[in-house]
Scaffold this active site. Structure first.
Site: not given
Length: 464
Positions: A214-215, A236-237, A270
């Site tokens: 996500g963010s 995992e951004l 991403c």
């Protein structure tokens, strides 16, 4: 966790039309508790299975995904707007993850034997720990789930999934596929829940690990909540990956790959190429060809074969990226193509290129999660590398150069990211680690590394 008596519902919307697909009902707190208990009981049995036994079922999941390929691909496109051809490729990638994980787990997870300096023998085992809770985004509705689920099932853990609400149908269909493939009940449970219920899952004593894609803002919150419970996390951004067009680059190749790297998955990735840094020597040629190619892209129905760019996944996401474009322009950026919200139904946004991009603009500093490219001029190759690393993010990046040896050295020694793509753009490979540094998070998935993120690395020492 308090008991919820009222069950709220929500709708999923087709972003290509803006019309409702269906509605779903949130679980009650009692149902959440029951799912956690079921998951733990399933884990206690699953962890006793051999790696080979687990692998047979995982391979069956891979095959079953192909049986459901048409239905699953169309549902993903309906729910989040990606091109149908890319949805089909996503299903194939999921099947390859199953195959790769099952084939290689015996090697990745095998016991290691060591001689102890003090005499005696040492054994290192990789033991499963229990329930792994995954909070996953909507942009790759199947792949994001399979990426963490399959390796953890191979390791002997059980899985809870909280998927993004707008792809709830995909989550439920994946559950059906797993069940049909013969995965024992309870090992993969879909949690259709609200934020407070999610927080309670993180706090639950039977949940042993948490993984989020996500963010960075979401990563900070989930990392803090899990850390307060002393639970391992993998985050995992986001990122604003830089692609360098060096002085000796093949410009036509750089343009072709840069366009695809920016608009693949409608630009909602991403690890998408986002900042394009061309050296002074080649900047004008790259700019002219890149803008022309981006401007020529066919935007439309993601199910039509001729379409090259589909809609944004949600209306609020389109508003956000447009606001970022406008703010960048207000601070000195220039719109070279696109940049206007079109009339008509659906959440479409044109392929957009911004020039005159500099620090202080969202186009330079932040992640643009959609088909908007930032074009930046560098003095030379060294300056291009400096600009690339001038970011709080560090997920991926790219280098275009005919000198592979030089590009490889830059990637190894200078690029401050978890992944670098040379003369290509970022797509996942099950055999290579996936993850980033800095505000792009920590931990790794794929390549065998993800299989060891949520295991107990256990030392057994035997004295003769």
């Amino acid at each position: 966790m308090s008991t919820t008596t009222k069950q709220n519902t929500f709708k999923t919307i087709n972003p290509a039309t803006g019309k409702e697909i269906t509605s779903h009902t949130y679980m009650t707190d009692d149902q959440v508790k029951e799912s956690i208990q079921q998951s733990h009981k399933a884990f206690l049995k699953w962890k006793m299975k051999s790696i080979e036994e687990r692998g047979e079922i995982i391979k069956s999941i891979g095959k079953e995904l192909q049986n459901y390929k048409k239905e699953l691909a169309e549902l993903m496109t309906d729910e989040m707007g990606k091109l149908l051809s890319q949805s089909e490729h996503e299903v194939d990638l999921c099947s390859s993850i199953c195959e790769y994980s099952a084939d290689n787990a015996p090697e990745f997870l095998k016991n290691e034997k060591r001689d102890l300096p003090s005499g005696g023998k040492g054994i290192i085992t990789y033991s499963p720990i229990g329930i792994i809770y995954g909070i996953q985004p909507w942009n790759y509705p199947s792949y994001q789930v399979l990426r963490y689920t399959i390796v953890n099932l191979m390791a002997g853990n059980s899985i809870l999934l909280k998927h993004a609400s707008n792809v709830t149908g995909t989550a439920k269909l994946l559950k059906t596929i797993f069940d049909t493939a013969g995965l024992p009940a309870g090992l993969f449970n879909v949690m259709v829940i609200e934020h407070e219920q999610s927080n309670a899952i993180i706090e639950h004593k039977l949940v042993r690990g948490v993984t989020l894609t996500g963010s960075p803002v979401a990563g900070e919150k989930i990392g803090e909540k899990a850390g307060a419970q002393l639970k391992k996390t993998v985050l995992e951004l986001g990122s604003n990956d830089a692609y360098l067009v060096l002085e000796d680059a093949d410009i036509d190749l750089a343009v072709e790959k840069s366009v695809m790297g920016r608009i693949y998955n409608n630009g909602e990735t991403c690890i998408a190429a986002k900042r394009f840094i061309a050296t002074e020597k080649v900047y004008d040629e790259f700019k002219e060809k890149f803008v022309k190619a981006m401007d020529a892209l066919k935007v439309g129905d993601p199910k039509k074969e001729e379409t090259e760019l589909g809609p944004m996944a949600r209306e609020d996401l389109r508003e956000k990226i447009h606001d970022q474009v406008q703010e960048s322009v207000d601070k000195g950026a220039e719109i070279l193509c696109g940049g206007k919200i079109p009339n008509g139904e659906g959440y479409f946004y044109p392929a957009t290129v911004l020039g005159n991009v500099s620090p202080g603009q969202p186009a330079y500093d932040d992640e643009l999660f959609g088909p908007v490219a930032s074009l930046i001029k560098a003095k030379d190759d060294e300056d291009a590398m400096r600009i690339a690393n001038d970011s709080r993010f560090g997920l991926g990046g790219g280098i275009f150069s005919k000198n592979i040896e030089k590009a490889t050295e830059l990637a190894e020694k200078h690029f401050d990211t978890g992944m670098v793509f040379i003369n290509s753009f970022g797509l996942a490979e099950p055999s290579m680690p996936f993850g980033g540094v800095k505000d792009s998070g920590y931990g790794r998935e794929h390549g065998g590394f993800g299989m060891k993120e949520f295991v107990n690395v256990k030392s057994i020492m035997i004295m003769d």
